[in-house]
Motif scaffolding. Structure first.
Motif, PDB file in Angstrom:
ATOM      1  N   THR A  69      61.099  32.524  20.405  1.00 31.42           N
ATOM      2  CA  THR A  69      60.721  33.796  21.029  1.00 31.42           C
ATOM      3  C   THR A  69      59.209  33.862  21.220  1.00 31.42           C
ATOM      4  O   THR A  69      58.722  34.278  22.266  1.00 31.42           O
ATOM      5  N   THR A 122      57.518  34.263  24.939  1.00 33.45           N
ATOM      6  CA  THR A 122      56.781  35.484  25.237  1.00 33.45           C
ATOM      7  C   THR A 122      55.267  35.234  25.201  1.00 33.45           C
ATOM      8  O   THR A 122      54.487  36.169  25.094  1.00 33.45           O
ATOM      9  N   GLU A 123      54.889  33.971  25.286  1.00 31.23           N
ATOM     10  CA  GLU A 123      53.476  33.562  25.376  1.00 31.23           C
ATOM     11  C   GLU A 123      52.666  33.873  24.123  1.00 31.23           C
ATOM     12  O   GLU A 123      51.451  33.829  24.153  1.00 31.23           O
ATOM     13  N   GLN A 124      53.339  34.210  23.010  1.00 23.06           N
ATOM     14  CA  GLN A 124      52.551  34.504  21.808  1.00 23.06           C
ATOM     15  C   GLN A 124      51.876  33.253  21.257  1.00 23.06           C
ATOM     16  O   GLN A 124      50.784  33.331  20.690  1.00 23.06           O
ATOM     17  N   ASP A 180      50.869  30.703  23.148  1.00 24.55           N
ATOM     18  CA  ASP A 180      49.726  30.507  24.043  1.00 24.55           C
ATOM     19  C   ASP A 180      48.590  31.457  23.667  1.00 24.55           C
ATOM     20  O   ASP A 180      47.420  31.080  23.686  1.00 24.55           O
ATOM     21  N   ALA A 181      48.955  32.697  23.338  1.00 24.02           N
ATOM     22  CA  ALA A 181      47.927  33.679  22.992  1.00 24.02           C
ATOM     23  C   ALA A 181      47.167  33.239  21.754  1.00 24.02           C
ATOM     24  O   ALA A 181      45.936  33.328  21.701  1.00 24.02           O
ATOM     25  N   LEU A 182      47.889  32.723  20.771  1.00 31.84           N
ATOM     26  CA  LEU A 182      47.238  32.245  19.552  1.00 31.84           C
ATOM     27  C   LEU A 182      46.265  31.118  19.891  1.00 31.84           C
ATOM     28  O   LEU A 182      45.120  31.092  19.430  1.00 31.84           O
ATOM     29  N   GLU A 183      46.720  30.196  20.733  1.00 31.50           N
ATOM     30  CA  GLU A 183      45.852  29.090  21.126  1.00 31.50           C
ATOM     31  C   GLU A 183      44.651  29.594  21.907  1.00 31.50           C
ATOM     32  O   GLU A 183      43.545  29.105  21.734  1.00 31.50           O
ATOM     33  N   SER A 184      44.876  30.606  22.749  1.00 28.23           N
ATOM     34  CA  SER A 184      43.768  31.095  23.572  1.00 28.23           C
ATOM     35  C   SER A 184      42.696  31.752  22.709  1.00 28.23           C
ATOM     36  O   SER A 184      41.565  31.919  23.134  1.00 28.23           O
ATOM     37  N   LEU A 185      43.050  32.144  21.482  1.00 27.97           N
ATOM     38  CA  LEU A 185      42.052  32.712  20.581  1.00 27.97           C
ATOM     39  C   LEU A 185      41.362  31.610  19.771  1.00 27.97           C
ATOM     40  O   LEU A 185      40.614  31.898  18.841  1.00 27.97           O
ATOM     41  N   GLY A 186      41.639  30.355  20.113  1.00 23.66           N
ATOM     42  CA  GLY A 186      41.033  29.247  19.386  1.00 23.66           C
ATOM     43  C   GLY A 186      41.656  29.033  18.029  1.00 23.66           C
ATOM     44  O   GLY A 186      41.080  28.373  17.175  1.00 23.66           O
ATOM     45  N   ARG A 187      42.833  29.627  17.809  1.00 18.88           N
ATOM     46  CA  ARG A 187      43.496  29.468  16.509  1.00 18.88           C
ATOM     47  C   ARG A 187      44.639  28.475  16.646  1.00 18.88           C
ATOM     48  O   ARG A 187      45.258  28.385  17.691  1.00 18.88           O
TER      49      ARG A 187
END
Ligand SMILES: Nc1ncnc2c1ncn2[C@@H]1O[C@H](COP(=O)(O)OP(=O)(O)OP(=O)(O)O)[C@@H](O)[C@H]1O
Ligand SMILES: [Mg+2]
Lengths: 235, 251
Positions: A98, A102-104, A106-113
């Motif tokens: 999920t 839902t791109e979560q 990707d979002a984590l990666e986009s924060l450099g995490r």
């Protein structure tokens, strides 16, 4: 590939360690009830069936060793592993799947995490820590119920049962149970994490990933069970 | 400075980007327009390395993003705020924790007091009341989620901001507030921004330059005036509805 990433993530313990604690609670505590329940019935049924088959043909104390060895060597770890493949495996695959669709992630990666240290390591380490503990508890529960069942059906004395239990028992048997548990712990966490992490295509994709994770983990447990028996047990 | 050089990207046999050349200068705000499904989201995902080009190169501050190592890429990403089209909030955490995860400096991230004030600041910047911080993402409306996503993207004081349709789905007042926020971040913090949008007039207001993505390529780049004066069929067709309004306003 995933394993390499996991090892690379290990130094970031400040991130994964606190999250592991939460996962341990939900994995360990949450699975305790069903694991103990299944172990209890497995122990009792093993004892009753053995009693039905062997009474009269073997000395009573053999029942003690039969029940003990069956539970510790095979039923405790394997049944627990299969239940957890359903319980932990489905949960991990669905959660991560999920988050993927839902791109979560990707979002984590986009924060450099790193998703490895934020999402995967806590889940896998929690599994490795909790599955052996659950298996040991399951072994204990299975033995207890096996003993009670033998006692009530055959009227075997406590002394006879424990004599039999000790007669064929080696300390290695317990280690064998724990080694199996550790291997199954790895299977029921790593496989679903990988499958969920690489899920795609919406709700259906998550559903497919979840089923695939549970089936793959269960089959792998049975295969590993055979391989470990062949490799570790002197024949 | 962000540069895309001949970027190609396809999914299976579906070619989405077919040689995109595009650059954004330091401190500039560029609006990226284009019909739905042309690959605007795909394009900006190349800038922070969420997607890798099949061919071509993406440079941020002179460094080639697709060839960066794991650590360098993570470091670069902390400089680039990315506001997802749907918000992409972590649904197992409260809104405040979501925004806190956007704080990229480790020392600040551990400082509880700093985090609390920064979360409150960011919520205020996106025009949300402070008590939203306690809610879970599932309790928010679509527009609120999008704004929390933007708050998370700006929490770490990024040098670059990529907004994926920040105003679509918002009411006119909040859409204006968002445009004002983008302008404010540019003026006060000299943030370099790319704003993906369908909203032609809104983007003409906030952007220094506008780019139109069409059929896998950048069809036209220029100022708002250039676009209004354009003769290109494709550009005119895309702007048609809004140009009439703009011309009426000028007259
Ligand atoms: N992960 C993916 N796998 C396969 N195809 C994809 C993927 N991501 C995007 N696409 C395809 O790429 C094309 C462009 O998608 P994209 O999301 O960039 O559109 P967009 O310009 O952002 O549209 P919108 O304005 O509606 O957000 C779409 O046709 C979509 O089918
Ligand atoms: Mg999009």
């Amino acid at each position: 590939m995933l394993l390499l990433e996991l090892v690379r993530g290990l130094p970031e313990w400040r991130i994964w360690l606190p999250r592991t604690r939460d996962q341990c609670l939900s994995v360990g505590y949450g699975s305790l009830g069903i694991v103990l329940l299944v172990a209890a019935f497995a122990g009792a049924v093993t004892a009753l069936q053995a009693a039905y088959q062997f009474t009269g043909s073997v000395p009573l104390y053999i029942m003690g060793s039969l029940v003990t060895e069956t539970i510790i060597l095979e039923l405790g770890p394997v049944l627990t592993g299969l239940i957890l493949a359903g319980r932990i495996g489905a949960r991990y695959a669905a959660e991560l799947g999920t988050m993927r669709v839902t791109e979560q992630i990707d979002a984590l990666e986009s924060l450099g995490r790193s998703p490895v240290s934020h999402l995967l390591l806590p889940r896998i380490v929690a599994g490795l820590a909790m599955v052996p503990a659950l298996v040991i508890l399951a072994d204990g529960m299975g033995l207890l119920c096996g003993w009670l069942a033998t006692k009530s059906s055959l009227g075997i004395t406590d002394a006879d049962f424990s004599y039999g239990a000790r007669y064929f028992f080696r300390e290695f048997d317990l280690w064998y149970s724990v080694i199996k548990a550790e291997a199954f712990g790895a299977v029921v966490t790593v496989v679903p994490c990988y499958v969920g992490f690489t899920a795609s295509e919406g709700a259906e994709g998550v559903g497919r990933a979840t089923t695939r994770a549970v089936v793959a983990a269960s089959v792998l447990i049975l295969l590993l069970d055979t391989v470990l028996a062949k490799v570790l047990l002197p024949s | 400075m962000i540069e895309l050089k001949g970027v190609h990207k396809c999914f299976g046999r579906h070619v989405v980007l077919d040689g995109v050349d595009f650059s954004v200068d330091k401190g500039e705000t560029v609006a990226l327009l284009g019909p739905s499904g042309t690959g605007k989201s795909v394009l900006i995902k190349h800038i922070n390395g969420l997607l890798k080009p099949d061919r071509g190169d993406v440079l941020v501050d002179g460094a080639s993003v697709p060839s960066l190592g794991r650590r360098q890429l993570a470091a670069l990403r902390t400089k680039i705020g990315y506001a997802f089209q749907t918000g992409a909030l972590f649904d197992s955490m409260s809104v405040a924790e979501n925004i806190r995860l956007g704080i990229s400096d480790e020392a600040c991230f551990r400082d509880r007091a700093y985090c609390r004030t920064r979360v409150a600041e960011c919520l205020e910047l996106v025009n949300l009341p402070a008590d939203v911080g306690r809610l879970m993402p599932a309790q928010l409306s679509g527009g609120m989620r999008k704004r929390v996503g933007i708050a998370r993207a700006i929490a770490g004081h990024p040098e670059y901001l990529l907004y994926d349709e920040p105003t679509s789905g918002l009411d006119p007042i909040n859409a204006d507030a968002m445009d004002a926020l983008i302008a404010q971040l540019q003026q006060e913090l000299h943030v370099t921004s790319i704003v993906v949008s369908h909203d032609v007039r809104g983007s003409f207001k906030v952007a220094d330059r506008v780019a139109l993505l069409h059929a896998g390529r950048i069809r036209k780049v220029g100022t708002a005036e250039d676009f209004v004066a354009a003769k290109d069929e494709v550009v005119r067709e895309f702007l048609e509805r809004d140009i009439q309004v703009l011309e009426a306003e000028e007259a």
